[in-house]
Design a protein around this motif. Structure first.
Motif, PDB file in Angstrom:
ATOM      1  N   ALA A 111      38.835  38.781  45.804  1.00 38.69           N
ATOM      2  CA  ALA A 111      39.454  39.806  45.704  1.00 38.69           C
ATOM      3  C   ALA A 111      38.732  41.259  46.573  1.00 38.69           C
ATOM      4  O   ALA A 111      39.700  41.764  47.294  1.00 38.69           O
ATOM      5  N   ARG A 112      37.748  41.306  46.211  1.00 41.50           N
ATOM      6  CA  ARG A 112      36.981  42.566  46.925  1.00 41.50           C
ATOM      7  C   ARG A 112      36.976  42.264  48.428  1.00 41.50           C
ATOM      8  O   ARG A 112      37.095  43.367  49.133  1.00 41.50           O
ATOM      9  N   PHE A 113      36.696  40.820  48.846  1.00 45.41           N
ATOM     10  CA  PHE A 113      36.660  40.850  50.248  1.00 45.41           C
ATOM     11  C   PHE A 113      38.044  41.072  50.932  1.00 45.41           C
ATOM     12  O   PHE A 113      38.028  41.976  52.043  1.00 45.41           O
ATOM     13  N   THR A 114      39.172  40.671  50.390  1.00 46.18           N
ATOM     14  CA  THR A 114      40.268  40.839  50.797  1.00 46.18           C
ATOM     15  C   THR A 114      40.923  42.330  51.064  1.00 46.18           C
ATOM     16  O   THR A 114      41.576  42.909  51.521  1.00 46.18           O
ATOM     17  N   GLU A 115      40.449  42.812  49.699  1.00 45.43           N
ATOM     18  CA  GLU A 115      40.570  44.407  49.590  1.00 45.43           C
ATOM     19  C   GLU A 115      40.011  45.204  50.577  1.00 45.43           C
ATOM     20  O   GLU A 115      40.642  46.029  51.188  1.00 45.43           O
ATOM     21  N   ARG A 116      38.685  45.058  50.799  1.00 48.51           N
ATOM     22  CA  ARG A 116      37.842  45.599  52.027  1.00 48.51           C
ATOM     23  C   ARG A 116      38.315  45.306  53.322  1.00 48.51           C
ATOM     24  O   ARG A 116      38.414  46.130  54.049  1.00 48.51           O
ATOM     25  N   HIS A 117      38.901  44.085  53.677  1.00 51.80           N
ATOM     26  CA  HIS A 117      39.213  43.743  54.850  1.00 51.80           C
ATOM     27  C   HIS A 117      40.782  43.853  55.207  1.00 51.80           C
ATOM     28  O   HIS A 117      41.190  43.079  56.083  1.00 51.80           O
ATOM     29  N   ALA A 118      41.491  44.152  54.425  1.00 50.14           N
ATOM     30  CA  ALA A 118      43.002  44.315  54.462  1.00 50.14           C
ATOM     31  C   ALA A 118      43.650  45.478  55.315  1.00 50.14           C
ATOM     32  O   ALA A 118      44.732  45.526  55.464  1.00 50.14           O
ATOM     33  N   HIS A 119      42.515  46.194  55.843  1.00 50.50           N
ATOM     34  CA  HIS A 119      42.940  47.280  56.827  1.00 50.50           C
ATOM     35  C   HIS A 119      43.795  46.914  58.008  1.00 50.50           C
ATOM     36  O   HIS A 119      44.634  47.574  58.456  1.00 50.50           O
ATOM     37  N   GLY A 120      43.437  45.684  58.668  1.00 47.79           N
ATOM     38  CA  GLY A 120      44.075  45.198  59.825  1.00 47.79           C
ATOM     39  C   GLY A 120      45.559  44.747  59.375  1.00 47.79           C
ATOM     40  O   GLY A 120      45.862  43.861  60.514  1.00 47.79           O
ATOM     41  N   LYS A 121      45.743  44.155  58.523  1.00 42.64           N
ATOM     42  CA  LYS A 121      46.730  43.178  58.015  1.00 42.64           C
ATOM     43  C   LYS A 121      48.084  43.793  57.980  1.00 42.64           C
ATOM     44  O   LYS A 121      48.249  45.043  57.440  1.00 42.64           O
ATOM     45  N   GLN A 144      38.021  30.959  56.589  1.00 40.72           N
ATOM     46  CA  GLN A 144      38.469  30.063  55.448  1.00 40.72           C
ATOM     47  C   GLN A 144      37.427  29.518  54.747  1.00 40.72           C
ATOM     48  O   GLN A 144      37.482  29.649  53.543  1.00 40.72           O
ATOM     49  N   ALA A 145      36.328  28.841  55.498  1.00 36.31           N
ATOM     50  CA  ALA A 145      35.386  28.110  54.460  1.00 36.31           C
ATOM     51  C   ALA A 145      34.671  29.228  53.833  1.00 36.31           C
ATOM     52  O   ALA A 145      34.338  28.974  52.750  1.00 36.31           O
ATOM     53  N   ARG A 146      34.476  30.415  54.361  1.00 39.22           N
ATOM     54  CA  ARG A 146      33.890  31.282  53.584  1.00 39.22           C
ATOM     55  C   ARG A 146      34.629  31.874  52.397  1.00 39.22           C
ATOM     56  O   ARG A 146      34.021  32.210  51.339  1.00 39.22           O
ATOM     57  N   LEU A 147      35.913  32.244  52.660  1.00 40.28           N
ATOM     58  CA  LEU A 147      36.767  32.268  51.599  1.00 40.28           C
ATOM     59  C   LEU A 147      36.846  31.367  50.307  1.00 40.28           C
ATOM     60  O   LEU A 147      36.825  31.736  49.386  1.00 40.28           O
ATOM     61  N   ASN A 148      36.916  30.113  50.940  1.00 40.63           N
ATOM     62  CA  ASN A 148      37.022  29.153  49.918  1.00 40.63           C
ATOM     63  C   ASN A 148      35.548  28.922  48.939  1.00 40.63           C
ATOM     64  O   ASN A 148      35.443  28.665  47.785  1.00 40.63           O
ATOM     65  N   ALA A 149      34.565  29.593  49.523  1.00 36.54           N
ATOM     66  CA  ALA A 149      33.394  29.338  48.848  1.00 36.54           C
ATOM     67  C   ALA A 149      33.044  30.456  47.831  1.00 36.54           C
ATOM     68  O   ALA A 149      32.256  30.594  47.094  1.00 36.54           O
ATOM     69  N   MET A 150      33.858  31.470  48.016  1.00 37.22           N
ATOM     70  CA  MET A 150      33.631  32.595  47.071  1.00 37.22           C
ATOM     71  C   MET A 150      34.434  32.478  45.675  1.00 37.22           C
ATOM     72  O   MET A 150      35.376  31.558  45.585  1.00 37.22           O
ATOM     73  N   THR A 151      34.066  33.073  44.808  1.00 36.50           N
ATOM     74  CA  THR A 151      34.580  33.375  43.301  1.00 36.50           C
ATOM     75  C   THR A 151      35.915  34.117  43.537  1.00 36.50           C
ATOM     76  O   THR A 151      35.829  35.081  44.552  1.00 36.50           O
ATOM     77  N   PRO A 152      36.719  33.774  42.672  1.00 30.25           N
ATOM     78  CA  PRO A 152      37.868  34.780  42.749  1.00 30.25           C
ATOM     79  C   PRO A 152      37.736  36.353  43.052  1.00 30.25           C
ATOM     80  O   PRO A 152      38.401  37.313  43.572  1.00 30.25           O
ATOM     81  N   GLU A 153      36.764  36.741  42.171  1.00 32.55           N
ATOM     82  CA  GLU A 153      36.347  38.404  42.060  1.00 32.55           C
ATOM     83  C   GLU A 153      35.508  38.763  43.417  1.00 32.55           C
ATOM     84  O   GLU A 153      36.230  39.834  44.152  1.00 32.55           O
ATOM     85  N   GLN A 154      34.872  37.937  44.039  1.00 39.42           N
ATOM     86  CA  GLN A 154      34.470  38.039  45.433  1.00 39.42           C
ATOM     87  C   GLN A 154      35.510  38.066  46.512  1.00 39.42           C
ATOM     88  O   GLN A 154      35.632  38.942  47.573  1.00 39.42           O
TER      89      GLN A 154
END
Length: 96
Positions: free
Chosen positions: A82-92, A70-80
């Motif tokens: 979105a890209r992160f959640t798109e890349r890591h959504a395969h297990g959700k 969560q700390a890592r996600l909160n430190a990201m820009t909205p574009e980063q």
């Protein structure tokens, strides 16, 4: 001739300083890519480590991992993010 060589030396010095100032070291740590066999072995080690933990230790470990993510996600820009959640959504799973 002497002033011309001094001028060329100073010009070279300023150009090299400018090039050095523009160089930005890598922000992200480069991790080596693992083969599928290495990833499977690592996954098995982590599952074994979790199985050896007591329930309280397991919950504390999962909470610490969640907080770190969560700390890592909160430190990201909205574009980063979105890209992160798109890349890591395969297990959700979808919650709808």
């Amino acid at each position: 001739m002497n002033t011309k060589s001094v001028f060329v030396a100073l010009l070279g010095l300023f150009l090299s300083v400018g090039a050095y100032a523009q160089h930005q070291p890598g922000v992200y740590k480069v991790k080596p890519r693992r083969s599928p066999e290495e990833r499977a072995a690592h996954h098995a080690q982590l599952k074994e480590k979790l199985a050896r933990m007591s329930p309280a230790e397991r919950e504390a470990f999962k909470k610490a991992h969640h907080d770190k993510r969560q700390a890592r996600l909160n430190a990201m820009t909205p574009e980063q993010r979105a890209r992160f959640t798109e890349r890591h959504a395969h297990g959700k799973r979808s919650r709808s």
